[in-house]
Write a protein that holds these residues in place. Sequence first.
Motif, PDB file in Angstrom:
ATOM      1  N   UNK A 402      -2.902  24.836  -8.062  1.00 37.48           N
ATOM      2  CA  UNK A 402      -2.813  24.003  -6.859  1.00 37.48           C
ATOM      3  C   UNK A 402      -1.514  24.280  -6.102  1.00 37.48           C
ATOM      4  N   UNK A 403      -1.566  24.042  -4.824  1.00 43.36           N
ATOM      5  CA  UNK A 403      -0.417  24.258  -3.943  1.00 43.36           C
ATOM      6  C   UNK A 403       0.670  23.223  -4.258  1.00 43.36           C
ATOM      7  N   UNK A 404       1.892  23.696  -4.459  1.00 42.96           N
ATOM      8  CA  UNK A 404       3.003  22.750  -4.657  1.00 42.96           C
ATOM      9  C   UNK A 404       4.153  23.141  -3.717  1.00 42.96           C
ATOM     10  N   UNK A 405       3.740  23.518  -2.485  1.00 46.98           N
ATOM     11  CA  UNK A 405       4.723  24.108  -1.573  1.00 46.98           C
ATOM     12  C   UNK A 405       5.640  23.069  -0.926  1.00 46.98           C
ATOM     13  N   UNK A 406       5.264  21.780  -1.007  1.00 49.96           N
ATOM     14  CA  UNK A 406       6.053  20.762  -0.312  1.00 49.96           C
ATOM     15  C   UNK A 406       6.205  19.550  -1.231  1.00 49.96           C
ATOM     16  N   UNK A 407       6.914  19.731  -2.381  1.00 49.62           N
ATOM     17  CA  UNK A 407       6.838  18.743  -3.459  1.00 49.62           C
ATOM     18  C   UNK A 407       7.416  17.358  -3.152  1.00 49.62           C
ATOM     19  N   UNK A 408       8.343  17.240  -2.184  1.00 50.56           N
ATOM     20  CA  UNK A 408       8.984  15.930  -1.979  1.00 50.56           C
ATOM     21  C   UNK A 408       7.980  14.906  -1.443  1.00 50.56           C
ATOM     22  N   UNK A 409       8.131  13.676  -1.905  1.00 46.80           N
ATOM     23  CA  UNK A 409       7.269  12.577  -1.431  1.00 46.80           C
ATOM     24  C   UNK A 409       8.146  11.550  -0.718  1.00 46.80           C
ATOM     25  N   UNK A 410       7.605  10.799   0.238  1.00 49.21           N
ATOM     26  CA  UNK A 410       8.410   9.734   0.838  1.00 49.21           C
ATOM     27  C   UNK A 410       8.896   8.780  -0.259  1.00 49.21           C
ATOM     28  N   UNK A 411      10.128   8.256  -0.157  1.00 53.41           N
ATOM     29  CA  UNK A 411      10.650   7.384  -1.215  1.00 53.41           C
ATOM     30  C   UNK A 411       9.705   6.206  -1.459  1.00 53.41           C
ATOM     31  N   UNK A 412       9.455   5.925  -2.733  1.00 53.86           N
ATOM     32  CA  UNK A 412       8.644   4.755  -3.110  1.00 53.86           C
ATOM     33  C   UNK A 412       7.160   4.912  -2.819  1.00 53.86           C
ATOM     34  N   UNK A 414       4.509   6.403  -4.289  1.00 53.00           N
ATOM     35  CA  UNK A 414       3.512   6.122  -5.335  1.00 53.00           C
ATOM     36  C   UNK A 414       3.558   4.653  -5.767  1.00 53.00           C
ATOM     37  N   UNK A 415       4.767   4.091  -5.878  1.00 56.66           N
ATOM     38  CA  UNK A 415       4.895   2.695  -6.312  1.00 56.66           C
ATOM     39  C   UNK A 415       4.247   1.770  -5.283  1.00 56.66           C
ATOM     40  N   UNK A 416       4.547   1.999  -4.009  1.00 58.38           N
ATOM     41  CA  UNK A 416       3.998   1.128  -2.954  1.00 58.38           C
ATOM     42  C   UNK A 416       2.469   1.221  -2.900  1.00 58.38           C
ATOM     43  N   UNK A 417       1.958   2.453  -2.983  1.00 58.89           N
ATOM     44  CA  UNK A 417       0.497   2.621  -2.870  1.00 58.89           C
ATOM     45  C   UNK A 417      -0.209   2.036  -4.108  1.00 58.89           C
ATOM     46  N   UNK A 418       0.433   2.167  -5.261  1.00 64.75           N
ATOM     47  CA  UNK A 418      -0.199   1.618  -6.460  1.00 64.75           C
ATOM     48  C   UNK A 418      -0.284   0.085  -6.354  1.00 64.75           C
ATOM     49  N   UNK A 419       0.790  -0.517  -5.799  1.00 61.47           N
ATOM     50  CA  UNK A 419       0.758  -1.982  -5.622  1.00 61.47           C
ATOM     51  C   UNK A 419      -0.361  -2.377  -4.668  1.00 61.47           C
ATOM     52  N   UNK A 420      -0.516  -1.574  -3.602  1.00 57.04           N
ATOM     53  CA  UNK A 420      -1.579  -1.888  -2.642  1.00 57.04           C
ATOM     54  C   UNK A 420      -2.958  -1.815  -3.326  1.00 57.04           C
ATOM     55  N   UNK A 421      -3.118  -0.769  -4.102  1.00 57.37           N
ATOM     56  CA  UNK A 421      -4.370  -0.606  -4.850  1.00 57.37           C
ATOM     57  C   UNK A 421      -4.622  -1.815  -5.758  1.00 57.37           C
ATOM     58  N   UNK A 422      -3.577  -2.238  -6.461  1.00 60.16           N
ATOM     59  CA  UNK A 422      -3.740  -3.364  -7.389  1.00 60.16           C
ATOM     60  C   UNK A 422      -4.083  -4.651  -6.648  1.00 60.16           C
ATOM     61  N   UNK A 423      -3.464  -4.843  -5.490  1.00 59.92           N
ATOM     62  CA  UNK A 423      -3.757  -6.062  -4.715  1.00 59.92           C
ATOM     63  C   UNK A 423      -5.232  -6.105  -4.321  1.00 59.92           C
ATOM     64  N   UNK A 424      -5.739  -4.947  -3.859  1.00 59.96           N
ATOM     65  CA  UNK A 424      -7.153  -4.888  -3.449  1.00 59.96           C
ATOM     66  C   UNK A 424      -8.053  -5.185  -4.646  1.00 59.96           C
TER      67      UNK A 424
END
Length: 502
Positions: A402-412, A414-424
Amino acid sequence: MRERETDVLVVGSGVAGCSTALAAARTGASVTVVTKATAPEDSSTWWAQGGIAVTGDDPETFVADIVAASDGTADEAAVESLVTDARDAVEDVLVETLDVPFDTEGGDASDDYDLAREAAHSERRILHVDASTGRHLLGPFLAHLAGHESVTVLEDTMALDLLTAEGRVHGALLERDDEVAPCFAGATVLATGGVGACYERSTNPEAATGDGVAMAALAGAETRDLEYVQFHPTAYAGEEREDTFLLSEALRGEGAVLRNAEGERFMPDYHADADLAPRDVVARAVATEAERTGTVTLDVSELGFAEEFPDLAALCEERGVEWADGIPIAPAEHFLCGGVDVDLHGRTSLDRLFAVGECARTGVHGANRLASTSLLEGLVWGVRAGEAAAGHDTERVDAPLPDDSDPALPPGFCVDKRRRLQRVMDEHVGLERDAAGLRRARAGLRRLKGEVDAYTRTRTARDLYELRNATVTALLVARAAAENTESRGCHFLTPAPEVDAD
Ligand SMILES: Cc1cc2nc3c(=O)[nH]c(=O)nc-3n(C[C@H](O)[C@H](O)[C@H](O)COP(=O)(O)OP(=O)(O)OC[C@H]3O[C@@H](n4cnc5c(N)ncnc54)[C@H](O)[C@@H]3O)c2cc1C
């Protein structure tokens, strides 16, 4: 990370993965176990408390109890096969091979086993070690495999995706220390555990992100019964997710009772078996009483709590809980009854792909699981799948990284999206569901999946893949719940709330 080849690739190191590895290795196959766990505590198996049910002198009662707890929905052929093989598997693997020190009546190994009773079991049939059975089983299992000459265990290594070609599975892409490489296998066995990370409150470890269900579904395997997510009625109601711990059903089996905030016992009003009713019934009753009166407690005053359940008493003390006054509890996500659809040997709908343990749907649990049958299911299906998975030739197929050419993620991110998922999931796909809520959940989760997919195109970060897997699994759970219009067991539908015309 280098490319690898193995006869049998096992993904996961809980009871199901370890049982598979042992059985495959006994046939002479080379086995590679990959686990993202960095410690045994990262598997639900480690946390199992009450124990492992075994078949007594009357197998039919055991079958009847499993089917009754499932609200009549369990697959009887699967249940009968579990009950038939239970004793031999426990004896062979847990007693003779691993020497698990199950509690005995007199305390000596030569005494009769001290069989416990739990809710919805009509007799005492549960082998246990205090109320910490899981760790006493998994510790020796991992040590045994570590010393086995044909088994290699790779810790802190995550399977990201399955390698497929023309409907056959040939292994998986593995990630370790941010490097990715293929592992080619004659057969691949998913043993990745549950989906607790999809909910805010869960008894599972954080790593339970539904990876096996998501990877299998993305590769085209069939899933089934995913709407049946079991909530345990008695998890300690702490402030933080990490405070949550389970108060085993064995407590109610030994006489503990539930009380509402007004101090009243309420379970006799909900079910003829009162506090020993099936889990889904007790969980909904607890939620109803909590809503009506306030915090529900588990009254352990009638049993020798500290003497009989010292490990649970210790957990209470660590959190400053005065258990003599009743332990505050609330339902928490606990177990996925459905999963990747498999046959009696753990074979999925894809050639050379197997699934075992909590990520698999064997049919044993139907719409609701009977206490202490999950370790047993992982053990029995693990042994069968290990034997069936051995003996296939390994084939190297095209495995583009898989492509890993742009590894940096916006800060937080995964944590923020996981919380959103859990709320739903908490709001719409929890203990009670309704059609409108499930529609909203699916729409919200689809949007979330779009956002996550945009990042996985150029990144292979482990937490991002875990988020992808949790999102895919949550969507499948919500879809299964929306498609099933009948309330059974853990899938409980309420009428859609009235929409205000203003
Ligand atoms: C608190 C608690 C108490 C319980 N008590 C009981 C009980 O008394 N009796 C009973 O029968 N059941 C009990 N259960 C349920 C039972 O423990 C689990 O269902 C069972 O242990 C699941 O086993 P498993 O091997 O399928 O998964 P797990 O034990 O969860 O193991 C899954 C493994 O897969 C690994 N993994 C996941 N994804 C990946 C990936 N992508 N790549 C690599 N590795 C991966 C994880 O790190 C982990 O090692 C309990 C569960 C909990 C949480």
